[in-house]
Scaffold this active site. Structure first.
Site, PDB file in Angstrom:
ATOM      1  CB  SER A 234      -0.961  -0.056   1.193  1.00  0.00           C
ATOM      2  OG  SER A 234      -2.010   0.864   1.038  1.00  0.00           O
ATOM      3  CG  ASP A 328      -6.168  -2.874  -4.464  1.00  0.00           C
ATOM      4  OD1 ASP A 328      -6.939  -2.355  -3.639  1.00  0.00           O
ATOM      5  OD2 ASP A 328      -4.966  -2.570  -4.570  1.00  0.00           O
ATOM      6  CG  HIS A 362      -5.154  -2.698  -0.709  1.00  0.00           C
ATOM      7  ND1 HIS A 362      -4.502  -2.136  -1.779  1.00  0.00           N
ATOM      8  CD2 HIS A 362      -4.660  -2.089   0.403  1.00  0.00           C
ATOM      9  CE1 HIS A 362      -3.649  -1.213  -1.340  1.00  0.00           C
ATOM     10  NE2 HIS A 362      -3.723  -1.177  -0.020  1.00  0.00           N
TER      11      HIS A 362
END
Length: 420
Positions: A234, A328, A362
């Site tokens: 991330s 995601d 994600h």
């Protein structure tokens, strides 16, 4: 007599457990459940329905679940399908040193569609899931500006060194670093905001802080040079990619669902300042669950006006592995990785590759971790962030990616040394 066994009863969290029930009636229907409480007392539970074979046995290596939280043959399904009792909770191990997660597996005689709290199981067993191998050393790091925890495997070493970066959750997260150390790496779990005397909020990324951390890791007598790896997710993957571009110490970088440009806050490195791609709050959408989908929140790095925010990936001297969840819902990670690889190709570079996983979200974590579809994120206040992912596909991605990450680092960190 009904018996439920789980082997091994105590193991690392990324090791599979063989679950088996015996002593049932032939073709009997049963419910298998798993439950654990995290360190704050939050309850996570899963269940699946099975039919015993003619010998009165259910072996999760072979028997398909007929319903519940997953369907089909999934030997570790009870683990990766654990769901929080309170919505939007993420299962995070905070103290990796002193205690495992204790998972209670139970067998119930019937197909239980109601709450199981009042139903006494016919058999149960507790499994311990550790994040640390015996003999691993944890060293608290408070040197210069650097704050974190260094995990050193048992033995003299030297070991290949890795910096581990998480994203917008902030603080110091150690579970991935301690688990990688169990596989022979010296890993620095690095905090960069919301921890000790570091800034409470991330307003700017100062790459010199991460350079200081890289030099500190390389200087450790148990860390082999000449270069280190970075594993990142991330916001951390944005920083990891920047490290690959600008820091010669970084020779192997894993970016899990990150961007190819600077987003949200400026990045500063010596005299260089890279301003972020603009964001558009009006593009944030709300999921049916009430979670916020940030996929379209940020502008397109490909737009002409945003070119100055794109990281110069062609400058990266080391190898880069992009790990992408195609479901995601937090950012357009596949699009960004594709743009980065195209940029490398345009500069006649071939030091990047992508592993893309259909159905994965994600937060791709170590194997058998439950899918966190959405959760509250400290950096966005009380907002609930949508992460995405289909549980079974996400579980398969986590298992495969974990092996690939270790293979990547062994190849490019240990091989780098042997070539000199």
């Amino acid at each position: 007599m009904v018996q439920l066994t789980a082997t091994p009863a105590s193991a690392l969290v990324d090791e599979p457990v063989h679950i088996r029930a015996t002593g049932l009636y032939p073709t009997q229907m049963v419910t298998l459940t798993a439950s654990l409480k995290d360190e704050k007392g939050n309850l996570f539970q899963s269940r699946a329905f099975y039919r015993a074979n003619e010998a009165g046995e259910v072996d999760l290596k072979q028997a398909p679940s007929l319903g519940g939280d997953y369907v089909g043959v999934h030997p570790m399904g009870l683990f990766w399908s654990l769901k929080p009792e309170r919505p939007f909770m993420r299962l995070l191990k905070r103290d990796v040193m002193n205690s495992p997660f204790s998972v209670t597996l139970a067998l119930h005689d019937l197909v239980c569609l109601h709450e199981l709290d009042t139903d006494q199981p016919s058999a149960s067993v507790v499994v311990q899931r550790w994040f640390l191998r015996h003999g691993t050393q944890r060293v608290q790091i408070r040197e210069g500006r650097v704050r974190g925890a260094l995990f050193l495997p048992p033995g003299e070493g030297p070991f290949p060194g890795i910096i581990d970066l998480f994203g917008g959750v902030g603080g110091l997260i150690e579970f991935r670093a301690s688990l990688l150390a169990a596989h022979g790496f010296a890993v620095l779990a690095l905090a960069y905001f919301a921890y000790e005397d570091l800034p409470e909020l991330l307003m700017e990324v100062d790459l010199e802080y991460f350079e200081e951390a890289a030099n500190l890791l390389l200087a450790h007598p148990k860390v082999q040079g000449p270069g280190i790896g970075v594993t990142s997710v991330s916001k951390g993957a944005e920083i990891g990619l920047a490290m690959a571009c600008f820091l010669k110490q970084v020779v192997a970088t894993v970016c899990i669902n990150g961007p190819n440009a600077i987003f949200d806050f400026p990045l500063r490195y010596r005299d260089l300042v890279i301003l972020p791609v603009p964001s558009f709050l009006e593009h944030v959408q709300t999921d049916v669950s009430g979670a916020m989908n940030f996929r379209n929140f940020r502008g397109d790095p490909q737009d002409k006006l945003n070119q100055q925010s794109v990281l110069p990936i062609e400058k990266a001297q080391g190898q880069i592995l992009f790990i992408i969840g195609e479901n995601d819902q937090s950012m357009k990670s596949r699009e960004y990785a594709t743009q980065a690889l195209e940029q490398l190709k345009n500069h006649r570079r071939n030091n990047g590759r992508m592993l893309a996983y259909p159905g994965a979200g994600h937060l791709i974590e170590p194997p058998y971790s439950p899918l966190c579809y959405a959760s509250r994120n400290k950096s966005t206040g009380s907002l609930i962030m949508l992460w995405g992912g289909d549980p079974a596909a996400h579980a398969a991605a986590q298992e495969h990616a974990w092996g690939e990450i270790q293979k990547f680092f062994r190849q490019h960190l240990i091989q780098t040394r042997s070539q000199l």
